[in-house]
Design a protein around this motif. Structure first.
Motif, PDB file in Angstrom:
ATOM      1  N   SER A 256      -8.460   6.465  -2.590  1.00 22.25           N
ATOM      2  CA  SER A 256      -7.600   7.610  -2.290  1.00 22.25           C
ATOM      3  C   SER A 256      -7.479   8.532  -3.492  1.00 22.25           C
ATOM      4  O   SER A 256      -7.576   9.761  -3.369  1.00 22.25           O
ATOM      5  N   ASP A 257      -7.307   7.963  -4.678  1.00 22.94           N
ATOM      6  CA  ASP A 257      -7.174   8.764  -5.900  1.00 22.94           C
ATOM      7  C   ASP A 257      -8.466   9.516  -6.219  1.00 22.94           C
ATOM      8  O   ASP A 257      -8.436  10.614  -6.784  1.00 22.94           O
ATOM      9  N   ALA A 258      -9.603   8.886  -5.852  1.00 24.20           N
ATOM     10  CA  ALA A 258     -10.899   9.506  -6.146  1.00 24.20           C
ATOM     11  C   ALA A 258     -11.404  10.375  -5.000  1.00 24.20           C
ATOM     12  O   ALA A 258     -12.551  10.836  -5.036  1.00 24.20           O
ATOM     13  N   ALA A 259     -10.553  10.582  -3.988  1.00 27.90           N
ATOM     14  CA  ALA A 259     -10.916  11.386  -2.817  1.00 27.90           C
ATOM     15  C   ALA A 259     -12.116  10.808  -2.077  1.00 27.90           C
ATOM     16  O   ALA A 259     -12.890  11.545  -1.453  1.00 27.90           O
ATOM     17  N   VAL A 260     -12.267   9.479  -2.142  1.00 34.61           N
ATOM     18  CA  VAL A 260     -13.290   8.775  -1.364  1.00 34.61           C
ATOM     19  C   VAL A 260     -12.652   8.354  -0.050  1.00 34.61           C
ATOM     20  O   VAL A 260     -11.489   7.924  -0.019  1.00 34.61           O
ATOM     21  N   GLU A 261     -13.392   8.448   1.040  1.00 32.66           N
ATOM     22  CA  GLU A 261     -12.837   8.097   2.342  1.00 32.66           C
ATOM     23  C   GLU A 261     -12.355   6.649   2.346  1.00 32.66           C
ATOM     24  O   GLU A 261     -13.055   5.751   1.841  1.00 32.66           O
ATOM     25  N   ILE A 262     -11.175   6.411   2.927  1.00 32.07           N
ATOM     26  CA  ILE A 262     -10.535   5.099   2.884  1.00 32.07           C
ATOM     27  C   ILE A 262     -11.440   3.990   3.425  1.00 32.07           C
ATOM     28  O   ILE A 262     -11.526   2.909   2.855  1.00 32.07           O
ATOM     29  N   GLY A 263     -12.136   4.279   4.531  1.00 34.74           N
ATOM     30  CA  GLY A 263     -12.938   3.233   5.153  1.00 34.74           C
ATOM     31  C   GLY A 263     -14.365   3.151   4.657  1.00 34.74           C
ATOM     32  O   GLY A 263     -15.186   2.428   5.238  1.00 34.74           O
ATOM     33  N   ASP A 264     -14.682   3.858   3.568  1.00 32.07           N
ATOM     34  CA  ASP A 264     -16.044   3.857   3.043  1.00 32.07           C
ATOM     35  C   ASP A 264     -16.463   2.443   2.648  1.00 32.07           C
ATOM     36  O   ASP A 264     -15.675   1.683   2.079  1.00 32.07           O
TER      37      ASP A 264
ATOM     38  N   LEU B  96       0.831  -1.209   0.000  1.00 31.06           N
ATOM     39  CA  LEU B  96       0.000   0.000   0.000  1.00 31.06           C
ATOM     40  C   LEU B  96       0.865   1.258   0.000  1.00 31.06           C
ATOM     41  O   LEU B  96       0.605   2.208  -0.751  1.00 31.06           O
ATOM     42  N   ASP B  97       1.910   1.269   0.814  1.00 30.97           N
ATOM     43  CA  ASP B  97       2.806   2.428   0.869  1.00 30.97           C
ATOM     44  C   ASP B  97       3.468   2.674  -0.481  1.00 30.97           C
ATOM     45  O   ASP B  97       3.633   3.821  -0.899  1.00 30.97           O
ATOM     46  N   THR B  98       3.835   1.595  -1.174  1.00 28.17           N
ATOM     47  CA  THR B  98       4.462   1.725  -2.494  1.00 28.17           C
ATOM     48  C   THR B  98       3.467   2.248  -3.522  1.00 28.17           C
ATOM     49  O   THR B  98       3.779   3.159  -4.297  1.00 28.17           O
ATOM     50  N   LEU B  99       2.251   1.690  -3.530  1.00 29.62           N
ATOM     51  CA  LEU B  99       1.270   2.061  -4.547  1.00 29.62           C
ATOM     52  C   LEU B  99       0.802   3.507  -4.408  1.00 29.62           C
ATOM     53  O   LEU B  99       0.485   4.157  -5.407  1.00 29.62           O
ATOM     54  N   VAL B 100       0.747   4.016  -3.172  1.00 31.87           N
ATOM     55  CA  VAL B 100       0.309   5.410  -2.975  1.00 31.87           C
ATOM     56  C   VAL B 100       1.487   6.361  -2.855  1.00 31.87           C
ATOM     57  O   VAL B 100       1.313   7.560  -2.602  1.00 31.87           O
ATOM     58  N   ASN B 101       2.703   5.809  -3.004  1.00 27.75           N
ATOM     59  CA  ASN B 101       3.917   6.627  -2.939  1.00 27.75           C
ATOM     60  C   ASN B 101       3.992   7.433  -1.646  1.00 27.75           C
ATOM     61  O   ASN B 101       4.324   8.624  -1.644  1.00 27.75           O
TER      62      ASN B 101
ATOM     63  N   GLU C 255      -5.216  -2.307  -3.845  1.00 30.04           N
ATOM     64  CA  GLU C 255      -5.644  -1.636  -5.078  1.00 30.04           C
ATOM     65  C   GLU C 255      -6.937  -0.849  -4.876  1.00 30.04           C
ATOM     66  O   GLU C 255      -7.081   0.268  -5.385  1.00 30.04           O
ATOM     67  N   GLU C 256      -7.877  -1.423  -4.130  1.00 31.92           N
ATOM     68  CA  GLU C 256      -9.146  -0.728  -3.901  1.00 31.92           C
ATOM     69  C   GLU C 256      -8.952   0.496  -3.009  1.00 31.92           C
ATOM     70  O   GLU C 256      -9.616   1.527  -3.203  1.00 31.92           O
TER      71      GLU C 256
END
Length: 403
Positions: free
Chosen positions: A328-336, A30-35, A322-323
């Motif tokens: 995160s990219d779509a500015a949707v809350e992580i825990g939605d 996750l840390d790698t994918l979101v840089n 990935e989800e």
């Protein structure tokens, strides 16, 4: 070892409970994918043995071809490959009968069907790597003591009497997940009436990267190639027979194993420290709930036949990562819940198919009804001569499946 950061009441984007194989892979992926764009806390109870190595008795795990490709995609495979042992071929047989089949990497068109890695090597690398990531707080040694959910967040109580808050909590703390217990997360449980004995053994003949899956009337035996001429044993027996076998001295143990396994590796010469555990099928149903997701062995514990459990869990990890990235990219809350529900839907087919495959193989080879015995041995023999018959099963076993 001191923690990297002193935790007070702090808000994280994601809290991962469990920092072993599944949890650490998730945090690093996750840390790698979101840089590094998300804050991640990993709560792990046990520190790896960074300054010592268990030597002969080091425990290992088999990574499928598909798992290796996933790890490689996020830069986690290269540091492990140098200490991994390639599985070049797999020999499958039915004890006391004519059926047998051999799969090899050349015929499948890959460098290796999979790899065996030692857990100590992986754990040490993962531990160091998490400590070096700026956005990962590795809280170790640490356990959770409480878990509460509100509409907007999760509050995690820690064993140091402090609390942390998160939009999403992910349970990656093994088959007896305490995180799941705290939330009374529903699980299904069924027993296979078998116990697995694990140990490392050496043999008169070199294994040359060959793995063995041998089905016996007592249960399957798997021997996986390891470094320094060792093989990793998983021997499945009826519970009462396993108790008796664990009590044997080394020579008696090797003699009994030789009788069931055979002589394809010559004489078995040494067996290391043994351990045993009951075999069961345990599933978290569903694998998500409000601001909570379950991955790895916490999501499902499988029978070790065909070595699918860990690799299925890694596919959980990458799909969830990935989800989360999409949200995160779509500015949707992580825990939605929409994020978690998408993860659940993507994992359903693979999860069910893999569980059905392992349970089905166990049922087929455990049955001693003679028409079924003849049928499965004919199938093994035909598959040995007509490899395309095995293609769907081989690709699933190699982890080349849709996520």
């Amino acid at each position: 070892m001191p923690m990297k950061n002193t935790v007070q009441t702090r808000k994280y984007d994601v809290v991962i409970v469990g920092g072993a194989m599944a949890g650490a892979t998730l945090a690093l992926t996750l840390d790698t994918l979101v840089n590094g764009a998300l804050s991640i806390a990993v709560v792990e109870a046990v520190e790896p043995s960074l300054n010592s190595h268990p030597g002969f008795d080091s425990r290992s795990i088999a990574l499928s071809y598909g798992t290796v490709n996933l790890l490689e995609s996020v830069g986690l495979w290269a540091p492990l490959k140098s200490s991994a042992t390639a599985i070049n071929q797999i020999h499958i047989s039915d004890r006391g009968h004519f059926g047998q089949c051999k799969l090899d990497s050349v015929s499948v068109g890959v460098d290796a069907l999979g790899y065996v890695v030692e857990l100590n090597d992986v754990g040490s690398f993962y531990h160091r790597e998490m400590q070096q990531r700026a956005m990962i707080d590795l809280l170790c040694p640490m356990t959770i003591t409480g878990l509460e959910r509100t509409v907007t967040s999760c509050i995690v109580s820690l064993s140091n009497n402090k609390k942390i808050e998160s939009s999403l909590v992910i349970a990656a703390d093994g088959g007896d997940s305490f995180a799941c217990q705290l939330l009374k997360h529903e699980t299904s449980l069924s027993h296979f009436n078998q116990t697995a004995i694990i140990a490392n053994v050496t043999s008169e003949k070199a294994h040359f990267g060959e793995a063995f899956e041998r089905f016996t009337e007592h249960g399957p035996i798997a021997l996986l190639p390891m470094s320094e001429g060792r093989s990793s044993l998983v021997w499945c027996l009826k519970p009462e027979e396993a108790v008796e076998t664990m009590m044997l001295n080394e020579q008696q143990f090797l003699s009994k194993l030789q009788h069931d396994f055979g002589w394809r590796l010559g004489k078995l010469t040494h067996a290391g420290q043994r351990a045993s555990y009951p075999l069961l099928l345990k599933q978290a149903i569903p694998c998500v709930s409000h601001r909570f997701a379950v991955v790895g062995n916490a999501a499902q514990s499988l029978h070790p036949i065909a070595g699918q459990g860990f690799n299925l869990g890694i596919r959980d990890v990458f799909t969830l990562a990935e989800e989360i990235v999409k949200s995160s990219d779509a500015a949707v809350e992580i825990g939605d819940y929409s994020t978690l529900n998408q993860f659940r839907q993507r994992r359903e087919e693979d999860r069910n198919s893999t569980i059905n495959m392992t349970s089905g193989l166990l049922s087929i080879f455990a049955n001693q009804y003679w028409p079924l015995v003849v049928g499965r041995n004919l199938s093994l023999s035909l598959s040995n001569h007509f490899q395309p018959l095995l293609t769907p099963l081989v690709h699933r076993a190699m982890g080349e499946v849709k996520r």
